[in-house]
Design a protein around this motif. Structure first.
Motif, PDB file in Angstrom:
ATOM      1  N   ARG A 151       0.836  -1.202   0.000  1.00  0.00           N
ATOM      2  CA  ARG A 151       0.000   0.000   0.000  1.00  0.00           C
ATOM      3  C   ARG A 151       0.871   1.253   0.000  1.00  0.00           C
ATOM      4  O   ARG A 151       1.884   1.325   0.684  1.00  0.00           O
ATOM      5  N   THR A 152       0.454   2.216  -0.778  1.00  0.00           N
ATOM      6  CA  THR A 152       1.003   3.568  -0.705  1.00  0.00           C
ATOM      7  C   THR A 152      -0.180   4.499  -0.475  1.00  0.00           C
ATOM      8  O   THR A 152      -1.330   4.052  -0.352  1.00  0.00           O
ATOM      9  N   GLU A 153       0.071   5.793  -0.420  1.00  0.00           N
ATOM     10  CA  GLU A 153      -1.012   6.749  -0.226  1.00  0.00           C
ATOM     11  C   GLU A 153      -1.972   6.764  -1.403  1.00  0.00           C
ATOM     12  O   GLU A 153      -3.142   7.126  -1.258  1.00  0.00           O
ATOM     13  N   GLU A 154      -1.494   6.341  -2.573  1.00  0.00           N
ATOM     14  CA  GLU A 154      -2.310   6.469  -3.773  1.00  0.00           C
ATOM     15  C   GLU A 154      -2.828   5.145  -4.318  1.00  0.00           C
ATOM     16  O   GLU A 154      -3.833   5.129  -5.031  1.00  0.00           O
ATOM     17  N   ILE A 155      -2.150   4.044  -3.997  1.00  0.00           N
ATOM     18  CA  ILE A 155      -2.506   2.788  -4.669  1.00  0.00           C
ATOM     19  C   ILE A 155      -2.333   1.602  -3.730  1.00  0.00           C
ATOM     20  O   ILE A 155      -1.518   1.640  -2.806  1.00  0.00           O
ATOM     21  N   GLU A 156      -3.109   0.566  -3.986  1.00  0.00           N
ATOM     22  CA  GLU A 156      -2.995  -0.699  -3.259  1.00  0.00           C
ATOM     23  C   GLU A 156      -2.750  -1.810  -4.281  1.00  0.00           C
ATOM     24  O   GLU A 156      -3.506  -1.950  -5.245  1.00  0.00           O
ATOM     25  N   THR A 157      -1.666  -2.550  -4.091  1.00  0.00           N
ATOM     26  CA  THR A 157      -1.311  -3.627  -5.023  1.00  0.00           C
ATOM     27  C   THR A 157      -1.380  -4.954  -4.301  1.00  0.00           C
ATOM     28  O   THR A 157      -0.700  -5.172  -3.301  1.00  0.00           O
TER      29      THR A 157
END
Length: 222
Positions: free
Chosen positions: A12-18
């Motif tokens: 997870r980042t602030e913009e996307i979840e992989t």
């Protein structure tokens, strides 16, 4: 030997979840030679990292040799990896400033109670096993790709781990050198009884193992 129960791995980042792994349930038996296949980005290397305790799952459990690893502290995980697991990578990860003998000795530097003379004896013995006794004083830059991978395998097994995790071990090698590395892995599996999990894109290499599983988009599909 290795049991994964409902394992997810999400980055997870602030913009996307992989989602790298999703609901993986897998058992690898003692002495098995398992191939893991799938397209690039499907989660194969993440799976290997989770099995090798290099990365923790977001959820689910990883049990190795009957031990639930989630409860281990960092120092215990490091010791467990050093003593029980051997790693082989596509890019060898040898230290260019060290000769072959010193590269192979490295894992034992982190073992308490192993003297310098014992490290040297074990390194010489394992290099003889992989057919590189005559190259012990050479540096990685003086070796072929196949020889570098054999050094990497020697380094992986010097501590007598019961599991070898190999990520594309023949990926950077030509067919002849790749065949030599596969022969060595089969020898370690057959004669020493080591459990091997190998990520590969090569169908012919996977066909030589005892079982193949396939991943797609983080899920085991066969």
């Amino acid at each position: 030997m290795i049991v994964l129960n409902q394992v997810d791995k999400i980055y997870r980042t602030e913009e996307i979840e992989t989602v790298a792994l999703e609901n993986v349930n897998l058992e690898v038996k003692k002495g098995e030679f398992l191939a893991v296949m799938g397209p690039s980005g499907c989660g194969k290397s993440t799976l290997l990292n989770v099995m090798g305790l290099l990365d923790a799952p977001t959820s689910g459990s990883v049990i190795i040799d009957g031990k639930e690893t989630a409860q281990m502290k960092d120092t215990e995980l490091a010791r467990f990896r050093n003593e029980k697991l051997g790693f082989v990578f596509q890019s060898f990860h040898l230290i260019n400033s060290l000769n072959v003998l010193d590269n192979v000795e490295l894992p034992l530097l982190y073992r308490k109670g192993v003297s310098a003379s014992e490290r040297r004896r074990l390194a010489e013995a394992v290099l003889k096993k992989v057919g590189l006794s005559h190259r012990m004083r050479h540096f990685p830059s003086q070796l072929s790709g196949g020889q570098c991978q054999r050094v990497a395998i020697a380094r992986a097994v010097i501590g007598n781990p019961f599991i070898i995790l190999a990520d594309e071990p023949t990926g950077n090698l030509d067919s002849k050198m790749g065949a030599e590395v596969m022969d060595l892995l089969h020898q370690l599996n057959r004669e020493d009884g080591r459990t091997i999990v190998m990520v590969t894109h090569d169908e012919s290499k996977a066909a030589q193992t005892s079982r193949t599983i396939r991943f797609f988009d983080g899920r085991q599909v066969s």
